[in-house]
Motif scaffolding. Structure first.
Motif: not given
Length: 560
Positions: A409-413, A391-394, A247-261, A343-344
């Protein structure tokens, strides 16, 4: 196809292994003194089905049954094909209650009990956020090449994992979160085996589990938390790090693709247009040019996955974006996505994705980019993974969270607490499961866009390191990679295979699978009817040097 005759059923029974035939014969002769004689006298199968509600010995459980006469239904309600045998369908609800959110909850299950039971029990896993009962007349989602197990005589069960509905809103209830993590599978398996013993007068001779995605994770749950429940487990594309990694990767990928859309008139990004289909085909073609021949033949498939070290920089335009090249922004996004989230401090948070031509298939786009022509994305990273995240993972849930603002840096925790009970990547020994003789099959598509095949390989190599090496570990666990396959199926792949029969042969005949016979469906656009051996990792399918590349007989499993 014609309906199954009584003579055909007799032939099927005659073909069963002796270990299965003997208990059937004993039961037919009244071998059990404290249960029903099976088959029932005068063919009273419907009455036996009805009687099961009253005779069941299950606490805090409500049951309903219905009898499906033989030759009246096909698997999944199909219009053509072989009919199913007569069978009793049991629908149950375990521990019904009202949650802290005021909603009704229960662990629901559907168990189909065939008249011509072969002594085997199969639990088919779920997926996504669960919340539905999978059709027990079908096969599991990682074994589409298996004829209906119910039709073969398996008793088959599925569960909704403790809630109704496919959204993750159940995450507001602590017990529902625990049920979805592991409790519902325990309760369903125990209830099913009890009902089987009540109905047939004896316990299953052999028990199997098969699932993909969330179902693959569920299989791993059984191997770790309940190691004595199943003789063999197939874990396809296992979501072993879904609540802490994928799920972290899904957010990473979405941010990367969205930034160039590209943006719409209001300045909002249109995620699906970050890459056109032509762009993805261009990348797939370049991957093939770079990696295809490493398995001995240029056939459109990258079988020698370890030898593939593709760099998308070879596609970068020297000037303006054209049909034969990618922009520097596109190359950068691909490099970032396939490298995996960090992370950073540069620490890897999940495995990257392997380069494979299947990234141009519809299944890859459906997860990563979607096809919406507006700024309202329909990518499954957004519609499914964000729903599960907030809903569930957080812990606690955070319904207002913006996925484009994910802090690596902080949300995976915030995901660690639930990961501790939900994820299955940490137990890389499986001591109890191995000691009781259990068998484990991992199967993963190389172009899976949500759960990386690299993560499964990493787990398997850790498992081998903790169990005396690869050769020793292959005595109880094996991994099969499927070139070109997207998530659980699809893509330019030979994605039709019978992993359930593979489990049965391993457990009941002692035939450890060096290969699994696989084929492409006739409707597959890329390589219709192609056949290939899926090879036990670390081997791969290598061309022998002559003969049709469409025929598995011309390939052998080879080490790099």
């Amino acid at each position: 196809m014609p309906s199954t005759s009584l003579r055909t059923r007799a032939v099927r029974r005659a073909a069963l292994p002796a270990a299965v035939l003997l208990p059937i014969a004993l039961a037919a002769c009244g071998g059990s003194n404290d249960g029903p004689v099976w088959p029932p006298a005068n063919g009273a199968y419907a009455a036996a089905c009805t009687d099961l509600v009253a005779s069941a010995k299950l606490a805090a459980t409500t049951l309903a049954t219905s009898y499906v006469p033989p030759d009246t239904k096909r698997p999944g309600g199909a219009a053509t094909g072989a009919f199913l045998p007569g069978h009793c369908v049991v629908t149950g609800s375990i521990n019904p209650r009202v949650g802290v959110d005021g909603k009704n909850y229960a662990i629901g299950f559907q168990l189909s009990l065939p008249d011509n039971w072969n002594g085997r029990f199969l639990f088919i896993g779920g997926g996504g956020n669960d919340g539905i009962l999978r059709d027990t007349s079908l096969s599991s989602s990682i074994s589409g090449g298996t004829p209906s197990p119910l039709g073969q005589g398996f008793a088959v069960v599925s569960t909704d994992a403790g809630h109704s509905g496919t959204t993750a809103s159940f995450g507001a209830d602590p017990q529902a979160r625990t049920d979805h993590a592991y409790n519902s599978y325990d309760k369903t398996a125990v209830a099913s085996k009890s009902l089987i013993a009540t109905h047939y007068g004896r316990k299953p001779d052999r028990s199997y589990f098969s699932g993909c995605s969330g179902g693959g994770r569920q299989g791993m749950v059984f191997s770790q938390r309940f190691p004595d429940y199943f003789d063999a487990i197939t874990a396809g594309a296992p979501a072993m790090r879904v609540s802490s990694g994928a799920t972290v990767a899904a957010m990473w990928n979405t941010i990367a693709f969205n930034a160039i859309a590209p943006q719409d008139a209001a300045g909002n990004r249109i995620l699906s247009q970050a890459f056109s289909n032509a762009d993805l085909n261009l990348v797939a073609g370049a991957v093939k040019s770079s990696c295809d021949a490493a398995d001995g033949v240029v056939d459109g498939m990258v079988n020698n996955t370890k030898a593939c070290n593709f760099n998308p920089a070879v596609l970068q335009c020297s000037g303006a974006k054209g049909a034969d090249c990618l922009s520097s922004a596109q190359v950068g996004a691909l490099t970032k996505v396939f490298g995996g989230p960090r992370n950073s401090a540069g620490q890897a948070l999940y495995a990257g994705q392997p380069w494979d031509p299947g990234l141009a298939a519809p299944g890859w786009r459906a997860w990563t980019l979607g096809s919406s022509t507006t700024a309202t994305s329909d990518a499954r990273y957004i519609t499914l993974m964000v729903d599960a995240l907030i809903n569930e993972f957080f812990t606690p849930p955070d319904l207002t969270f913006n996925p484009l603002a994910f802090n690596f840096d902080t949300d995976p925790a915030r995901m660690a607490a639930y990961s501790a009970i939900y994820d299955t990547y940490a137990d890389d020994k499986l001591t109890a499961y191995r000691q009781r003789g259990g068998k484990l099959l991992f199967i993963h598509g190389m172009s899976d866009p949500i759960f990386s095949a690299k993560d499964t390989v990493d787990y398997y190599e850790r498992l081998a390191a903790n169990n005396g090496g690869m050769a020793t570990t292959q005595g109880f666990a094996r991994t099969f990679l499927v070139p070109g396959m997207n998530h659980c199926s699809g893509g330019p792949a030979t994605d039709s295979f019978d992993s359930i029969q593979t489990m049965v042969d391993w457990v009941e005949k002692g035939i450890a699978p060096d290969t699994i016979a696989a084929k492409a469906l006739p409707t597959q656009a890329d390589y219709p009817n192609r056949t290939r051996p899926l090879c036990a990792y670390p081997k791969f399918a290598k061309y022998k040097g002559s003969g049709s590349v469409e025929d598995a007989a011309n390939f052998t499993c080879a080490a790099e």
